[in-house]
Motif scaffolding. Structure first.
Motif, PDB file in Angstrom:
ATOM      1  N   ILE A 150       1.620  -5.713  -7.550  1.00 47.69           N
ATOM      2  CA  ILE A 150       2.126  -5.188  -7.142  1.00 47.69           C
ATOM      3  C   ILE A 150       1.011  -3.618  -6.510  1.00 47.69           C
ATOM      4  O   ILE A 150       1.125  -3.111  -5.582  1.00 47.69           O
ATOM      5  N   GLN A 151      -0.119  -4.394  -7.040  1.00 50.68           N
ATOM      6  CA  GLN A 151      -1.851  -3.861  -6.312  1.00 50.68           C
ATOM      7  C   GLN A 151      -1.861  -3.827  -5.312  1.00 50.68           C
ATOM      8  O   GLN A 151      -2.441  -2.572  -4.117  1.00 50.68           O
ATOM      9  N   LYS A 152      -0.464  -4.391  -3.986  1.00 55.31           N
ATOM     10  CA  LYS A 152      -1.004  -4.816  -2.433  1.00 55.31           C
ATOM     11  C   LYS A 152      -0.587  -3.694  -2.135  1.00 55.31           C
ATOM     12  O   LYS A 152       0.148  -2.817  -0.629  1.00 55.31           O
ATOM     13  N   TYR A 153       0.647  -2.645  -3.041  1.00 56.07           N
ATOM     14  CA  TYR A 153       1.639  -1.383  -2.148  1.00 56.07           C
ATOM     15  C   TYR A 153       0.547  -0.440  -2.885  1.00 56.07           C
ATOM     16  O   TYR A 153       1.722   0.619  -2.762  1.00 56.07           O
ATOM     17  N   ILE A 154       0.027   0.339  -3.857  1.00 59.88           N
ATOM     18  CA  ILE A 154      -0.647   0.381  -4.104  1.00 59.88           C
ATOM     19  C   ILE A 154      -2.437   1.246  -3.603  1.00 59.88           C
ATOM     20  O   ILE A 154      -3.194   0.212  -3.313  1.00 59.88           O
ATOM     21  N   SER A 155      -2.980   2.361  -3.163  1.00 60.55           N
ATOM     22  CA  SER A 155      -3.994   2.264  -2.391  1.00 60.55           C
ATOM     23  C   SER A 155      -4.911   2.176  -3.264  1.00 60.55           C
ATOM     24  O   SER A 155      -4.680   2.358  -4.562  1.00 60.55           O
ATOM     25  N   PRO A 156      -5.956   1.333  -2.535  1.00 64.66           N
ATOM     26  CA  PRO A 156      -6.889   1.175  -3.773  1.00 64.66           C
ATOM     27  C   PRO A 156      -7.874   2.208  -3.873  1.00 64.66           C
ATOM     28  O   PRO A 156      -8.386   1.855  -4.850  1.00 64.66           O
ATOM     29  N   SER A 157      -7.906   3.123  -3.707  1.00 68.34           N
ATOM     30  CA  SER A 157      -7.984   4.641  -4.378  1.00 68.34           C
ATOM     31  C   SER A 157      -7.947   5.039  -5.621  1.00 68.34           C
ATOM     32  O   SER A 157      -7.922   5.395  -6.502  1.00 68.34           O
ATOM     33  N   ILE A 158      -6.423   4.745  -6.238  1.00 68.95           N
ATOM     34  CA  ILE A 158      -5.684   4.638  -6.912  1.00 68.95           C
ATOM     35  C   ILE A 158      -5.748   4.048  -8.314  1.00 68.95           C
ATOM     36  O   ILE A 158      -5.309   4.426  -9.506  1.00 68.95           O
ATOM     37  N   MET A 159      -5.463   2.905  -7.942  1.00 70.02           N
ATOM     38  CA  MET A 159      -5.714   1.410  -8.758  1.00 70.02           C
ATOM     39  C   MET A 159      -6.824   0.464  -8.176  1.00 70.02           C
ATOM     40  O   MET A 159      -6.329  -0.437  -6.668  1.00 70.02           O
ATOM     41  N   VAL A 160      -7.974   0.353  -8.395  1.00 68.32           N
ATOM     42  CA  VAL A 160      -9.269  -0.289  -8.309  1.00 68.32           C
ATOM     43  C   VAL A 160      -8.683  -1.965  -8.366  1.00 68.32           C
ATOM     44  O   VAL A 160      -8.006  -2.299  -9.473  1.00 68.32           O
ATOM     45  N   PRO A 161      -8.586  -2.883  -7.361  1.00 62.51           N
ATOM     46  CA  PRO A 161      -8.623  -4.189  -6.789  1.00 62.51           C
ATOM     47  C   PRO A 161      -8.920  -4.771  -8.471  1.00 62.51           C
ATOM     48  O   PRO A 161     -10.137  -4.670  -8.683  1.00 62.51           O
ATOM     49  N   GLU A 162      -8.397  -5.721  -8.625  1.00 58.64           N
ATOM     50  CA  GLU A 162      -8.694  -6.175  -9.750  1.00 58.64           C
ATOM     51  C   GLU A 162     -10.774  -6.911  -9.553  1.00 58.64           C
ATOM     52  O   GLU A 162     -10.410  -7.386  -8.834  1.00 58.64           O
ATOM     53  N   HIS A 163     -11.067  -7.282 -10.125  1.00 60.15           N
ATOM     54  CA  HIS A 163     -12.917  -7.969  -9.987  1.00 60.15           C
ATOM     55  C   HIS A 163     -13.606  -7.803  -7.997  1.00 60.15           C
ATOM     56  O   HIS A 163     -13.934  -8.389  -8.152  1.00 60.15           O
ATOM     57  N   ARG A 164     -12.981  -6.131  -8.605  1.00 60.42           N
ATOM     58  CA  ARG A 164     -13.977  -5.695  -7.044  1.00 60.42           C
ATOM     59  C   ARG A 164     -15.400  -5.863  -7.001  1.00 60.42           C
ATOM     60  O   ARG A 164     -15.700  -6.742  -5.654  1.00 60.42           O
ATOM     61  N   LEU A 165     -16.464  -5.177  -8.177  1.00 62.37           N
ATOM     62  CA  LEU A 165     -17.893  -5.425  -7.107  1.00 62.37           C
ATOM     63  C   LEU A 165     -18.273  -6.686  -7.156  1.00 62.37           C
ATOM     64  O   LEU A 165     -18.714  -7.561  -6.355  1.00 62.37           O
ATOM     65  N   GLU A 166     -17.148  -8.092  -8.463  1.00 64.28           N
ATOM     66  CA  GLU A 166     -17.451  -9.392  -7.755  1.00 64.28           C
ATOM     67  C   GLU A 166     -16.797  -9.774  -6.925  1.00 64.28           C
ATOM     68  O   GLU A 166     -17.681 -11.072  -5.740  1.00 64.28           O
ATOM     69  N   THR A 167     -15.820  -9.699  -5.925  1.00 60.47           N
ATOM     70  CA  THR A 167     -15.418  -9.940  -4.863  1.00 60.47           C
ATOM     71  C   THR A 167     -16.577  -9.586  -3.708  1.00 60.47           C
ATOM     72  O   THR A 167     -16.597  -9.855  -3.099  1.00 60.47           O
TER      73      THR A 167
END
Length: 536
Positions: A150-167
């Motif tokens: 679902i997160q693929k369709y939501i702006s990352p500014s609204i819902m931060v993708p999982e483990h983003r800093l690690e990525t």
């Protein structure tokens, strides 16, 4: 801009702290900075997906800023699909049917998938459903996977993708690795400093020369366990060498003409040799005896390769026939039409990639025995080498170029320039840790090395006195490769510090043994070019 970057950094730090279990510290940072990781509505949405509260989840759609013309339909379908599968899993068949008819079908999205979902009604139990749907159930990871989708369709500014800093940190270290021209180590890349391997780590020094061939050496290959080397020569022989003793093990003498190619069996117990006498020979590595001779081809045999089970192999020839054989020497299948110059098989044994004298690459499905695709090249092709993941093919051209092909996308992704090639068969290979180097022979007696990612020429190695026909990198030692040349020799290149350490260790062991002998028994005495392979 500065405030935006600061907000992004804080949110990523909050997420990372939560991932590491520092929830209290994360909450403190949110409070002090005034930058929450996500809004209360988004937090409810995330929690609703993970808990399976589908009514709540759909009610929160307006907070997600979805594209109502497209993304809303897709996200609704994904959520209702999960709802439907969970109802089937709990055997609430009537409710599942209502979802299928009244919630999924009206979306008019992905009719093929809808048909598959309807077929799951026939599943006899939950385990049958999971198997057929390739889905691990409500208590598995399916809800977490749904959230990621679902997160693929939501702006990352609204819902931060999982483990983003690690990525991001992983991307940073990957960038440092591929930016390092001489990267050839498995050591941890620290975030505290910029990573750069020293040039001295590259195996650029000739450490041993094998001289027993009496004519041009056309091909060289390491055994799969890295303990042996085999070479094929114009002198009508192939030779097996030990890389532990640096001695000759066997000379394989039985061909009536030049030996142009060879291939180790997957278990290293056998070797196939290809001859310009039109025959393919199978040899025992242990005894050096010829086990069988295959005489099906009518012209020189140019290449061969084993399937991974070691029970089958394939040979290619200039006679426009490519054969699949078993160990008894029986042909199982024939692919007619192409004058094969070289071929390779993937690790799974499901695909063969071959090059022919008509400037084409051919991809064959070894399960169906059918040709999948043909790709055109711009000049004569002399060799092909597959990457370890079998996604890329390295191809030498007679126009002084080497091309890296993406096999699945069927396009050239890199070109390596600089080496000299025009008349003869020159071979290249991948090398180093993660196969980060491209190495090739050359008609000017040199070895050329490029950085795989950037295609920068980083080394030109001298030593041979004639054309360098073949190079091969050890499959187990990232600091060792071999080259074969017209000067009748095979040269070994090894990272010299490894040799120093090895020599030191051996000398240390010898000194210890001598010390023990002397202390136990006392010191001694104290007690009573013509005929060269050319591109057609």
């Amino acid at each position: 801009m500065q405030r935006t970057r600061r907000q992004e950094l804080v949110r990523l730090m909050v997420q990372a702290m939560q991932d590491m279990g520092f929830s209290q510290s994360a909450a403190t940072l949110e409070k002090e900075s005034g930058f929450p990781l996500e809004s209360a509505a988004v937090a409810k949405f995330r929690d609703g997906v993970l808990k399976g509260d589908w009514t709540l989840v759909e009610s929160l759609f307006p907070t997600l800023e979805l594209d109502h013309n497209k993304d809303v339909v897709v996200v609704r379908f994904l959520i209702r699909q999960q709802k439907y599968l969970e109802l089937l899993e709990s055997r609430q068949i009537k409710k599942a049917l209502v979802v299928l008819r009244n919630e999924l079908a009206p979306l008019e999205f992905n009719s093929e998938r809808l048909h598959s979902l309807s077929s799951f009604m026939m599943c006899s139990n939950a385990e049958d459903l999971k198997r057929r749907a390739e889905w691990d159930g409500a208590k598995g990871t399916s809800r977490q996977k749904l959230l990621v989708e679902i997160q693929k369709y939501i702006s990352p500014s609204i819902m931060v993708p999982e483990h983003r800093l690690e990525t991001l940190l992983e991307q940073a270290t990957t960038l440092q690795r591929i930016s390092c021209l001489y990267h050839n180590t498995n050591e941890y890349i620290s975030l505290y400093s910029n990573h750069e391997c020293d040039r001295s780590q590259f195996p650029s020094v000739t450490t041993h020369i094998f001289r027993q061939h009496t004519d041009e050496v056309w091909y060289v290959a390491f055994s799969n366990n890295g303990r042996f080397l085999a070479s094929a020569s114009r002198d009508k022989t192939a030779i097996i060498w030990s890389l532990e003793t640096w001695n000759l093990v066997h000379v394989l003498r039985d061909h009536m003409d030049c030996v142009s190619f060879l291939s180790w069996s997957p278990d290293d117990s056998k070797i196939l040799t290809c001859g310009q006498d039109n025959v393919l020979k199978l040899w025992s590595v242990e005894s050096g005896e010829c086990l069988s001779t295959m005489k099906k081809h009518d012209e020189p045999v140019t290449a061969c390769a084993w399937l991974p089970d070691g029970k089958w192999f394939i040979s290619g020839s200039q006679d426009k026939n490519t054969y699949l054989w078993n160990l008894d020497g029986t042909t199982i299948h024939k692919w007619p039409g192409a004058r094969i110059a070289d071929l390779a098989i993937n690790k799974e044994g499901t695909r063969m990639v071959a090059i022919c004298h008509d400037n084409k690459l051919h991809i064959y499905d070894l399960i169906t025995k059918k040709e999948e695709a043909t790709m055109d090249e711009s000049a004569k092709l002399t060799s092909i080498c597959l990457s370890s993941d079998c996604k890329y093919a390295l191809v030498n051209l007679s126009t002084k170029e080497i091309h890296l092909w993406d096999i699945d996308e069927r396009r050239i992704v890199r070109k390596y320039l600089g080496q000299k090639q025009g008349k003869f068969v020159i071979r290249s290979c991948f090398g180093g840790i993660d196969q980060g180097f491209i190495v090739s022979g050359s008609e000017d007696s040199k070895i050329y090395v490029w950085h795989r990612e950037h295609a920068d020429l980083i080394e030109t190695l001298s030593g041979h006195k004639g054309a360098v026909n073949s190079v091969n990198w050890s499959p187990v030692n990232p600091y060792m490769f071999a080259s074969a040349g017209d000067d009748h020799t095979i040269r070994m290149y090894v990272f010299y510090l490894i040799l120093i350490f090895t020599s030191f260790f051996i000398s240390y062991q010898i000194n210890i043994i001598l010390y023990m002998i002397i202390n136990r028994w006392g010191p001694p005495g104290s007690a009573d070019h013509n005929g060269k392979m050319k591109t057609p």
